[in-house]
Write a protein that holds these residues in place. Structure first.
Motif, PDB file in Angstrom:
ATOM      1  N   CYS A 133       0.816  -1.213   0.000  1.00 47.87           N
ATOM      2  CA  CYS A 133       0.000   0.000   0.000  1.00 47.87           C
ATOM      3  C   CYS A 133       0.850   1.264   0.000  1.00 47.87           C
ATOM      4  N   ALA A 134       2.114   1.138   0.331  1.00 42.39           N
ATOM      5  CA  ALA A 134       3.003   2.309   0.365  1.00 42.39           C
ATOM      6  C   ALA A 134       3.568   2.647  -0.998  1.00 42.39           C
ATOM      7  N   SER A 135       3.371   1.773  -1.996  1.00 41.95           N
ATOM      8  CA  SER A 135       4.005   2.029  -3.296  1.00 41.95           C
ATOM      9  C   SER A 135       3.055   1.688  -4.454  1.00 41.95           C
ATOM     10  N   VAL A 136       1.827   2.140  -4.341  1.00 43.04           N
ATOM     11  CA  VAL A 136       0.800   1.837  -5.352  1.00 43.04           C
ATOM     12  C   VAL A 136       1.044   2.658  -6.614  1.00 43.04           C
ATOM     13  N   THR A 137       0.900   1.996  -7.774  1.00 41.03           N
ATOM     14  CA  THR A 137       1.068   2.693  -9.055  1.00 41.03           C
ATOM     15  C   THR A 137      -0.212   2.781  -9.868  1.00 41.03           C
ATOM     16  N   SER A 138      -1.167   1.843  -9.679  1.00 43.65           N
ATOM     17  CA  SER A 138      -2.425   1.922 -10.428  1.00 43.65           C
ATOM     18  C   SER A 138      -3.488   1.073  -9.751  1.00 43.65           C
ATOM     19  N   LEU A 139      -4.725   1.284 -10.166  1.00 45.10           N
ATOM     20  CA  LEU A 139      -5.862   0.572  -9.589  1.00 45.10           C
ATOM     21  C   LEU A 139      -6.923   0.404 -10.667  1.00 45.10           C
ATOM     22  N   SER A 140      -7.576  -0.758 -10.694  1.00 48.65           N
ATOM     23  CA  SER A 140      -8.670  -0.983 -11.642  1.00 48.65           C
ATOM     24  C   SER A 140      -9.774  -1.798 -10.985  1.00 48.65           C
ATOM     25  N   LEU A 141     -11.016  -1.503 -11.334  1.00 49.58           N
ATOM     26  CA  LEU A 141     -12.174  -2.196 -10.779  1.00 49.58           C
ATOM     27  C   LEU A 141     -12.396  -3.504 -11.535  1.00 49.58           C
ATOM     28  N   LEU A 142     -12.508  -4.620 -10.786  1.00 49.26           N
ATOM     29  CA  LEU A 142     -12.694  -5.933 -11.394  1.00 49.26           C
ATOM     30  C   LEU A 142     -14.126  -6.452 -11.285  1.00 49.26           C
ATOM     31  N   GLN A 143     -14.754  -6.253 -10.126  1.00 48.30           N
ATOM     32  CA  GLN A 143     -16.076  -6.837  -9.906  1.00 48.30           C
ATOM     33  C   GLN A 143     -16.897  -5.948  -8.995  1.00 48.30           C
ATOM     34  N   PHE A 144     -18.215  -5.929  -9.262  1.00 53.38           N
ATOM     35  CA  PHE A 144     -19.146  -5.092  -8.493  1.00 53.38           C
ATOM     36  C   PHE A 144     -20.389  -5.921  -8.202  1.00 53.38           C
ATOM     37  N   THR A 145     -20.825  -5.929  -6.926  1.00 54.38           N
ATOM     38  CA  THR A 145     -22.003  -6.704  -6.543  1.00 54.38           C
ATOM     39  C   THR A 145     -22.858  -5.899  -5.567  1.00 54.38           C
ATOM     40  N   MET A 146     -24.152  -5.848  -5.832  1.00 59.64           N
ATOM     41  CA  MET A 146     -25.129  -5.302  -4.889  1.00 59.64           C
ATOM     42  C   MET A 146     -26.521  -5.687  -5.364  1.00 59.64           C
ATOM     43  N   ASN A 147     -27.487  -5.662  -4.452  1.00 58.82           N
ATOM     44  CA  ASN A 147     -28.872  -5.888  -4.832  1.00 58.82           C
ATOM     45  C   ASN A 147     -29.469  -4.607  -5.401  1.00 58.82           C
ATOM     46  N   ARG A 148     -30.271  -4.751  -6.437  1.00 59.45           N
ATOM     47  CA  ARG A 148     -30.930  -3.573  -7.003  1.00 59.45           C
ATOM     48  C   ARG A 148     -32.203  -3.291  -6.207  1.00 59.45           C
ATOM     49  N   VAL A 149     -32.019  -2.588  -5.111  1.00 61.48           N
ATOM     50  CA  VAL A 149     -33.155  -2.213  -4.266  1.00 61.48           C
ATOM     51  C   VAL A 149     -33.200  -0.707  -4.049  1.00 61.48           C
ATOM     52  N   PHE A 150     -32.411   0.035  -4.831  1.00 58.42           N
ATOM     53  CA  PHE A 150     -32.563   1.491  -4.812  1.00 58.42           C
ATOM     54  C   PHE A 150     -33.760   1.845  -5.681  1.00 58.42           C
ATOM     55  N   GLY A 151     -34.501   2.854  -5.293  1.00 61.22           N
ATOM     56  CA  GLY A 151     -35.721   3.215  -6.002  1.00 61.22           C
ATOM     57  C   GLY A 151     -35.454   3.693  -7.413  1.00 61.22           C
ATOM     58  N   ASN A 152     -36.457   3.559  -8.276  1.00 63.03           N
ATOM     59  CA  ASN A 152     -36.298   4.062  -9.638  1.00 63.03           C
ATOM     60  C   ASN A 152     -36.420   5.586  -9.700  1.00 63.03           C
ATOM     61  N   ILE A 153     -36.953   6.189  -8.654  1.00 65.18           N
ATOM     62  CA  ILE A 153     -37.003   7.650  -8.561  1.00 65.18           C
ATOM     63  C   ILE A 153     -36.233   8.059  -7.311  1.00 65.18           C
ATOM     64  N   TYR A 154     -35.282   8.958  -7.470  1.00 60.86           N
ATOM     65  CA  TYR A 154     -34.390   9.328  -6.383  1.00 60.86           C
ATOM     66  C   TYR A 154     -34.008  10.790  -6.556  1.00 60.86           C
ATOM     67  N   GLU A 155     -33.383  11.346  -5.528  1.00 64.04           N
ATOM     68  CA  GLU A 155     -32.999  12.751  -5.575  1.00 64.04           C
ATOM     69  C   GLU A 155     -32.104  13.004  -6.776  1.00 64.04           C
ATOM     70  N   GLY A 156     -32.490  13.983  -7.578  1.00 58.84           N
ATOM     71  CA  GLY A 156     -31.788  14.268  -8.822  1.00 58.84           C
ATOM     72  C   GLY A 156     -32.570  13.831 -10.038  1.00 58.84           C
ATOM     73  N   SER A 157     -33.562  12.925  -9.831  1.00 60.01           N
ATOM     74  CA  SER A 157     -34.388  12.475 -10.958  1.00 60.01           C
ATOM     75  C   SER A 157     -35.868  12.686 -10.676  1.00 60.01           C
ATOM     76  N   ASN A 158     -36.201  13.520  -9.711  1.00 64.14           N
ATOM     77  CA  ASN A 158     -37.557  13.513  -9.159  1.00 64.14           C
ATOM     78  C   ASN A 158     -38.285  14.847  -9.210  1.00 64.14           C
ATOM     79  N   VAL A 159     -37.923  15.732 -10.138  1.00 64.21           N
ATOM     80  CA  VAL A 159     -38.587  17.039 -10.167  1.00 64.21           C
ATOM     81  C   VAL A 159     -39.226  17.328 -11.525  1.00 64.21           C
ATOM     82  N   LEU A 160     -40.380  17.982 -11.462  1.00 66.38           N
ATOM     83  CA  LEU A 160     -41.030  18.580 -12.628  1.00 66.38           C
ATOM     84  C   LEU A 160     -41.086  20.085 -12.413  1.00 66.38           C
TER      85      LEU A 160
END
Length: 278
Positions: free
Chosen positions: A50-77
């Motif tokens: 960790c003291a000599s890091v040169t690069s980083l890349s994302l390999l895998q992502f996991t979560m349940n899709r339980v965030f709402g389809n309408i959320y702050e930033g998508s919810n105004v008329l």
């Protein structure tokens, strides 16, 4: 359990089998007190790697899709009135069907304008939302499309006028699926190397990866492995070794708005980190 004990008591720092690299796994379950599953930080234990890091890349992502389809930033008329003030209607965050959304808009419109002055209706045969102006003083209402982040949810893709005592059908079917991509961002890991993105509100974002999720239904698991050609490799300090002390993660839509992820829905991310061997 704090972040440090999680790092030291779990095999999230592990050899990848490649000299000069290791795998780093983090989970928002062990975020700091007061943080959210959509925005959290980690303090890493000290190590020579960790003291000599040169690069980083994302390999895998996991979560349940339980965030709402309408959320702050998508919810105004934003609704203009040629004979009165402009009104902003804000729909509470959550998971909505079209009938629930129409019912909510009618309650909010009645509160803003009075009963039956602006009425939303769902036509199940035509698969469209219609909007009617019944009462009032002869004004024309206009939904200002470029300011109304909720507009696509009811089938509007341009400025949309509702003349007095008329009913107007929205031109397109409602789009209620919510975000079709998740953006994984980090101000610290990106190290100032913001990537230009024409869809991002500010024009650039500290992007670690884009996770497609448009075909994952609500309540199901998003489990995405990033193909090697699609991996975003973030170079630290122009490729020179840098000390990796802290990680910050934000989970957003393509416009940079944080997703509303429930407290019990955790985000799990696996990174490959390269470093300069001693």
């Amino acid at each position: 359990m704090n972040n440090t004990s999680y790092v030291s008591n779990n095999p999230i720092l592990s050899n990848s089998g490649v000299t000069g690299s290791f795998l780093l796994r983090i989970n928002s379950k062990y975020k700091k007190q007061g943080e959210k599953n959509s925005q959290f930080t980690y303090d890493l234990v000290s190590s020579s790697a960790c003291a000599s890091v040169t690069s980083l890349s994302l390999l895998q992502f996991t979560m349940n899709r339980v965030f709402g389809n309408i959320y702050e930033g998508s919810n105004v008329l934003v609704i203009d009135n040629d004979n009165g003030p402009t009104i902003t209607i804000t729909v509470p965050e959550g998971q909505y069907t079209i009938t629930q959304l129409v019912d909510t808009l009618n309650i909010l419109a009645s509160s803003a304008y009075g009963p039956s002055e602006l009425v939303f209706t769902w036509d199940t045969v035509l698969d469209r939302v219609s909007i009617s102006s019944f009462n009032g003083d002869g004004e024309t209402y206009t939904i200002v499309w470029n300011l109304s982040t909720l507009a696509p949810y009811i089938g509007i893709s341009t400025n949309f006028a509702i003349p007095f005592q008329q009913t107007v059908m929205c031109p397109s079917p409602p789009q209620l699926q919510g975000p079709d991509q998740i953006y994984v961002e980090s101000q610290i890991l990106a190290s100032g190397q913001c990537l230009d993105d024409p869809q991002a509100t500010g024009g650039s974002i500290p992007l670690l990866g884009i996770i497609p999720c448009g075909d994952v239904p609500y309540g199901y698991t998003i489990n995405y492995t990033v193909q090697e050609l699609d991996q975003t490799v973030v170079m630290t300090n122009n490729g020179q070794p840098s000390q990796l002390k802290r990680i910050d993660i934000s989970i957003t839509d393509k416009y940079g708005y944080l997703l509303n992820i429930p407290e019990t829905c955790y985000v799990d991310i696996l990174f490959r980190v390269t470093y300069m061997p001693n």
